[in-house]
Design a protein around this motif. Structure first.
Motif, PDB file in Angstrom:
ATOM      1  N   MET B   1      42.057  70.900  39.749  1.00 43.45           N
ATOM      2  CA  MET B   1      43.204  70.001  39.760  1.00 43.45           C
ATOM      3  C   MET B   1      44.439  70.756  40.280  1.00 43.45           C
ATOM      4  O   MET B   1      44.655  71.901  39.901  1.00 43.45           O
ATOM      5  N   HIS B 209      37.411  69.650  40.371  1.00 41.49           N
ATOM      6  CA  HIS B 209      37.832  69.510  38.970  1.00 41.49           C
ATOM      7  C   HIS B 209      38.887  68.416  38.829  1.00 41.49           C
ATOM      8  O   HIS B 209      40.040  68.672  38.488  1.00 41.49           O
ATOM      9  N   THR B 210      38.456  67.219  39.134  1.00 37.60           N
ATOM     10  CA  THR B 210      39.345  66.051  39.053  1.00 37.60           C
ATOM     11  C   THR B 210      38.629  64.963  38.247  1.00 37.60           C
ATOM     12  O   THR B 210      38.573  63.814  38.655  1.00 37.60           O
ATOM     13  N   ASP B 211      38.087  65.360  37.105  1.00 40.43           N
ATOM     14  CA  ASP B 211      37.247  64.441  36.315  1.00 40.43           C
ATOM     15  C   ASP B 211      38.010  63.208  35.848  1.00 40.43           C
ATOM     16  O   ASP B 211      37.502  62.090  35.926  1.00 40.43           O
ATOM     17  N   VAL B 212      39.222  63.410  35.308  1.00 44.62           N
ATOM     18  CA  VAL B 212      39.962  62.266  34.756  1.00 44.62           C
ATOM     19  C   VAL B 212      40.206  61.237  35.851  1.00 44.62           C
ATOM     20  O   VAL B 212      39.863  60.056  35.709  1.00 44.62           O
ATOM     21  N   THR B 213      40.771  61.680  36.960  1.00 43.88           N
ATOM     22  CA  THR B 213      41.131  60.727  38.007  1.00 43.88           C
ATOM     23  C   THR B 213      39.906  60.227  38.769  1.00 43.88           C
ATOM     24  O   THR B 213      39.888  59.072  39.195  1.00 43.88           O
TER      25      THR B 213
END
Lengths: 392, 392
Positions: B1, B209-213
């Motif tokens: 991120m 590493h952009t799991d949330v979005t």
């Protein structure tokens, strides 16, 4: 979907090294501020020095008030209000976790108010104004960094009560995931339980046609669980901390509840535990939430089945809906256990002595008038007692 | 991120009957405003009368400027700027879809600026200030109701260029899903393609590493598709319109791109179609996007596989990743077709004549200097030409 009216002014400054921007971010608001913090870990970690240097470089002077404890105390808030008035301070910078931020918000409410700030918590009456608050978040958990809420403990009265108003949203919040590398493991577990609860309090609703927010809730819950597991084995993983931190903000900035009736039964029942026993909020939620689910799931099977399938990954046949719902609840509790949380009140050191008192307080205002509890199911005093008993 | 700095001040007032609140919402900002709208459908529908009555009741007077066309024209924006200056107006209420809102934002940029407002679009230079803009959204599509962007067509120069700055976020936006019942079916299809594109422009990224979005993007894309299908067979379904409207705002309010490098290749390549052929933006995107995907998917297989599985529901084995990725692209194009969109440039009435010119313009600023295009893959002029050719 219900009608709604939503805004969130909080500016999120996120990422490596962002705490060094604090001086330039504060400067447009104030040249003299209250720096509010907790037990001094920010001094040991060097964060205090970096913040002080950044403020000084920007020509911002500060008065300090440390000593905020978990479950922030009204007595310190009263001190903070006096201090701001005496020093003519109109801006508060909270450097800490949710307790420090909530304490700062309560001070911000109290400074421009003639009476005792506790009036707002005890009666729910609306505030007209508050000082601006900003934060440097040192523990992702409560979502207070972008929420409109604060929770304060009146230690003399053994009362822990929440208050919310959009005026209380911080003007900015700085979040650097590197700051979370040194957190004790139990604070990670507590933080994760709290942010998951913030989502579940919104997710479990009687409102129908909530596809957008259902999907957002489910997605953020899954992301929290997968990244919490990474942190469990790799405590200084920047990427996992970044996901957890962003998820914690999204969990409680209001977005996930848009157009939905919300619940908040578990949070309010947990507040009664914390008020008497001073347990960690996240640990209390890990115990109360599955008990609440087991108490009500039969009356609300469809949403518990949806939770089991879409969040907890329960697969296979759907013909025995009760079994699917129960398996979802079991997996949630297993996840909390995996995080190191207790699964019973006994595990929190709480026995049956005060259950009736807590059930009464969860369903009554301090003046004795009835206080609504829960949303998916409106919980009576007897319901609250049953939930506590299921959690024993 | 990646590090990010995000805020979104827009207050969303959402639901049945909310347009009658407009007077009281405007009043704290201004007592005299510009009322900006399009071709007059708001007069036929009665919306104009309700808005005018609400403004009058709150003591807000207004000057009108109608006539905004799809792909809003610089010439009308110049008229609006003159009108605001002459009448001493400092607040603009846009009642319409994305074109009306974008026109209002451009007027808001131009009023306090000494030169030609087109300067900002042609050079990308930063604005210092703009008038406040508010909206009543009559067509969920562009997300402009809570975005920081505007897109304007300079009809003389055949240029269509975007501009973005947080100053341009509306101060409030009113969204009543009932207002969308009378929209023509092709505008629904175009709106859905546009909002899906806003998400995909953020989703397809090299940032890791952009799991949330990632999860938020996938969830909102699925929700849009399922509810667009409901609208296709039941055009006045309030609940489906509410989901589509909220999804359209979330798609482009900035949240889904937090901490990610974004792409915007397809949007910019589509702008070149619209600038020359004046096609509907959503229809252009429905043609360009699958072509762009087919041009680059082999170089970026993992994210196209993730898209195929998590968004388009491609199941089964994953051992032939190219086949999975292609099936995802095929299903996206099939969905656009189901919505009634063309799948080729020919279907838009466009032949090969201007492809080279469009590829040049997509990769160069008006002064001839190179303009970056795309994010996941940085697209050269040759890449842009190849995408257009794949779409023929």
């Amino acid at each position: 979907m219900l009608n709604f009216d939503y805004s969130n002014k909080t500016r999120i400054v996120f990422g490596k090294g962002t705490e060094t921007q604090v001086g330039s971010l504060v400067k447009p608001y104030a040249e003299k501020i209250l720096l509010h913090y907790g037990g001094g870990s920010i001094k040991k970690s060097g964060l205090y020095d970096r913040v002080a240097a950044s403020l000084r470089e920007s020509g911002v002077s500060f008065v300090e008030l440390g000593g905020v404890q978990p479950n922030p105390r009204l007595s310190l808030i009263h001190q903070g209000i006096e201090l701001c008035r005496r020093e003519g301070i109109g801006f508060i910078l909270a450097v800490g976790g949710g307790s420090v931020i909530d304490s700062a918000k309560a001070i911000a409410m109290g400074v421009p108010y003639d009476g005792d700030v506790w009036d707002f918590f005890a009666t729910g009456k609306p505030i007209e104004t508050a000082l601006p608050v900003a934060t440097i978040l040192t523990l992702p958990a409560t979502g207070s960094e972008a929420s409109d809420g604060t929770v304060v403990t009146n230690e003399e009265a053994q009362l822990k009560l929440p208050y919310g108003d959009v005026i209380l949203r911080p003007v900015f919040s700085i979040m650097n995931p590197e700051l979370y590398f040194t957190l004790p493991e139990n604070q990670v577990a507590n933080g994760v339980c709290d942010m998951m609860s913030h989502i579940m309090e919104r997710y479990f609703t009687n409102t129908t046609h909530t596809d957008v927010t259902d999907g957002l809730c489910e997605s953020v819950l899954r992301t929290i669980m997968s990244n919490a597991r990474i942190l469990k084995r790799d405590h200084t993983n920047y990427d996992a901390w970044a996901e957890i931190a962003l998820a914690g903000t999204v969990a409680h900035n209001g977005l996930l509840g848009l157009g939905r009736e919300e619940d908040w039964g578990c949070h309010n029942m947990e507040h009664e535990l914390s008020a008497i026993y001073d347990v960690a909020h996240g640990a209390g939620l890990a115990v109360v939430t599955p008990a609440w689910m087991r108490h009500i799931y039969k009356e609300h099977l469809p949403i518990f089945v949806q939770f089991a399938v879409n969040v907890m990954g329960v697969g296979g046949g759907l013909r025995d809906l009760e079994a699917v719902a129960l398996e979802g609840i079991r997996r949630l509790q297993a996840f909390f256990t995996e995080m190191g949380q207790p699964s019973t009140l006994a595990g929190l050191g709480i026995d049956s002595r005060h259950l009736a008192q807590m059930a009464y307080k969860a369903t009554h205002w301090p003046d004795g008038s009835p206080k609504p509890l829960g949303g998916l199911k409106k919980l009576s005093e007897q319901d609250a007692l049953a939930v506590y008993q299921l959690a024993l």
